[in-house]
Write an enzyme that holds these catalytic residues in place. Sequence first.
Site, PDB file in Angstrom:
ATOM      1  N   SER A 274     103.195  57.282 -23.668  1.00 53.23           N
ATOM      2  CA  SER A 274     103.675  57.981 -24.867  1.00 53.23           C
ATOM      3  C   SER A 274     102.970  57.429 -26.095  1.00 53.23           C
ATOM      4  CB  SER A 274     105.182  57.740 -25.060  1.00 53.23           C
ATOM      5  OG  SER A 274     105.917  58.051 -23.900  1.00 53.23           O
TER       6      SER A 274
ATOM      7  N   ASP B 272     109.647  50.682 -29.649  1.00 51.25           N
ATOM      8  CA  ASP B 272     109.365  51.839 -28.792  1.00 51.25           C
ATOM      9  C   ASP B 272     110.370  52.982 -28.976  1.00 51.25           C
ATOM     10  OD1 ASP B 272     107.216  50.403 -27.712  1.00 51.25           O
ATOM     11  OD2 ASP B 272     108.489  49.486 -26.200  1.00 51.25           O
TER      12      ASP B 272
ATOM     13  N   ASN C 236     101.861  53.997 -32.225  1.00 51.33           N
ATOM     14  CA  ASN C 236     101.842  53.015 -31.136  1.00 51.33           C
ATOM     15  C   ASN C 236     101.684  53.761 -29.813  1.00 51.33           C
ATOM     16  OD1 ASN C 236     102.210  50.405 -29.886  1.00 51.33           O
ATOM     17  ND2 ASN C 236     104.270  51.078 -29.304  1.00 51.33           N
TER      18      ASN C 236
ATOM     19  N   HIS D  55     102.596  53.391 -25.616  1.00 52.54           N
ATOM     20  CA  HIS D  55     103.476  52.649 -24.707  1.00 52.54           C
ATOM     21  C   HIS D  55     103.311  53.215 -23.293  1.00 52.54           C
ATOM     22  CE1 HIS D  55     106.856  50.154 -23.590  1.00 52.54           C
ATOM     23  NE2 HIS D  55     107.362  51.193 -22.931  1.00 52.54           N
TER      24      HIS D  55
END
Length: 214
Positions: A160, A169, A131, A133
């Site tokens: 990140s 997250d 992912n 972020h």
Amino acid sequence: MGNVPLDSALISPPVTLADVPLSRPVQLGVLASGSGSNYGAIAQAIASQQLNAEIPVLIYNNPKAKVLERAAQFGTKTQLINHRDFTSREACDQAILDCLRSHGVEWVIMAGWMRIVTEVLLRGYESRILNIHPSLLPSFKGIRAVEQALDAGVKVTGCSVHFASLEVDSGDIIMQAAVPILPGDTPETLHARIQVQEHRIFPAAIALAVTQYS
Ligand code: GRF
């Protein structure tokens, strides 16, 4: 010491795509909800042969997502899986998992995927879901991360790439880029500069993760 431009980003670890060449084309399944600029950066890195990968399918959940236009430009196959058609998050993730598997996907790339991921997907692709972020995690998790950084008055924020986990997250961090906050920054100007760095680190972080964890 020479003059360092204020908006130059510090990337950690300082790895570029050239540092982590992939020996075979890794199969990436992309999940995107919005504009898809990160997908575009990854697709461009593939098209320019900097990232040895293929995207057999891009899954989107909003019928009007702008990412569709970008996918058409790169000739990526798209599949709508609309969470509104399911009675639970798990059932939706099961449909996503089935779609990814049927396309031979090895790694899942959440590129602006505005959904909380469940155990169904996490177990199906254990330690294979990345992912991105828009903050220097663990600061400013969740939504409106850019606004959170501005409100907090910090002088440096960034982005990140990390492994997805049940807690939002919070998975292990693979790569980060620091972006200075400038006087007069608005959420829009700051997010635009963060996105420039997102587009640099996401393809490199994918290559790094695939190299280190496959
Ligand atoms: C990015 O800022 C990413 O960090 C966040 O959502 C945004 C997606 O942007 N998770 P895009 O759709 O890739 O342009």
